[in-house]
Design an enzyme around this catalytic site. Structure first.
Site, mmCIF file in Angstrom:
data_model
loop_
_atom_site.group_PDB
_atom_site.id
_atom_site.type_symbol
_atom_site.label_atom_id
_atom_site.label_comp_id
_atom_site.label_asym_id
_atom_site.label_seq_id
_atom_site.Cartn_x
_atom_site.Cartn_y
_atom_site.Cartn_z
ATOM 1 N N GLY A 26 28.147 8.835 17.051
ATOM 2 C CA GLY A 26 28.918 9.639 16.113
ATOM 3 C C GLY A 26 28.875 9.011 14.735
ATOM 4 N N CYS A 27 29.855 9.329 13.918
ATOM 5 C CA CYS A 27 29.915 8.831 12.542
ATOM 6 C C CYS A 27 29.856 7.301 12.536
ATOM 7 C CB CYS A 27 31.192 9.311 11.865
ATOM 8 S SG CYS A 27 31.423 8.638 10.207
ATOM 9 N N PHE A 28 28.891 6.758 11.820
ATOM 10 C CA PHE A 28 28.684 5.305 11.866
ATOM 11 C C PHE A 28 29.837 4.502 11.286
ATOM 12 C CE2 PHE A 28 25.143 6.035 8.426
ATOM 13 C CZ PHE A 28 26.062 6.417 7.462
#
Length: 190
Positions: A26-28
């Site tokens: 997902g979002c880093f």
């Protein structure tokens, strides 16, 4: 809003003191913060892009979903201090590996659950981990892809260590450490 991504991860380690592991979950921003919270100064982290077809992709390009890059976290660690299998265990417990191309409200191939292996031992360990851990998720199939590392492109500077620099920034609600008991409860594990 930042420059084009450049570079390819951590500098070479000719002495072989360190290992690299690369994960998409997902979002880093949240992935990086979760690993930092768990492992502290025992690891170094970089966020970037992997698994795609464009050279020097930018965040804007990756967000279109047309480059096939995933937002990833690269972890530099000492195998003697943190075995790779422990990183894998945490990876599965810090996000939802059963949602294809999605974490929370973030959707698209750039948010896929992925393990990017750096060598055959990591590839074997990643494949084994899916087989060994699937039962914890009950009927919810692990959708994590296992992909060769290829090129790691550093994300723009403003993405590096983002949530430590911006403590009130967006953090995906799926990024937190769960116990295997809690996973059994949530997913009907066996």
């Amino acid at each position: 809003m930042g420059s084009t991504a450049s570079g390819t991860g951590f500098p070479a380690d000719p002495a072989g003191q360190y290992s690299l592991a690369t994960f998409g979950a997902g979002c880093f921003w949240g992935v990086e913060k979760s690993f930092q919270k768990k492992y502290g100064k025992s690891i170094e982290t970089l966020v970037g892009y992997a698994g795609g077809v464009a050279d020097q992709p930018s965040y804007k390009q990756v967000c279109t979903g047309t480059t096939n890059h995933a937002e990833v976290l690269q972890v530099k660690y000492k195998e003697s201090e943190i075995p790779y299998k422990d990183l894998l265990d945490f990876f599965y417990r810090m996000h939802d590996p059963t949602t294809k191309n999605r974490q929370g409200g973030d959707t698209g191939t750039q948010y896929r659950s992925a393990i990017f292996y750096h060598n055959e031992q990591q590839k074997d360990a990643a494949n084994t981990s899916i087989k060994d851990l699937q039962h914890h998720f009950g009927k919810h199939t692990i959708s994590t892809t296992i992909e060769p590392m290829g090129t790691f492109w550093n994300a723009e500077d403003y993405h590096q260590d983002y949530l430590n620099k911006n403590p009130h920034g967006y953090e995906c609600p799926t990024h937190f450490e769960r116990s295997w008991d809690r996973i059994h409860e949530l997913y009907g594990g066996e």
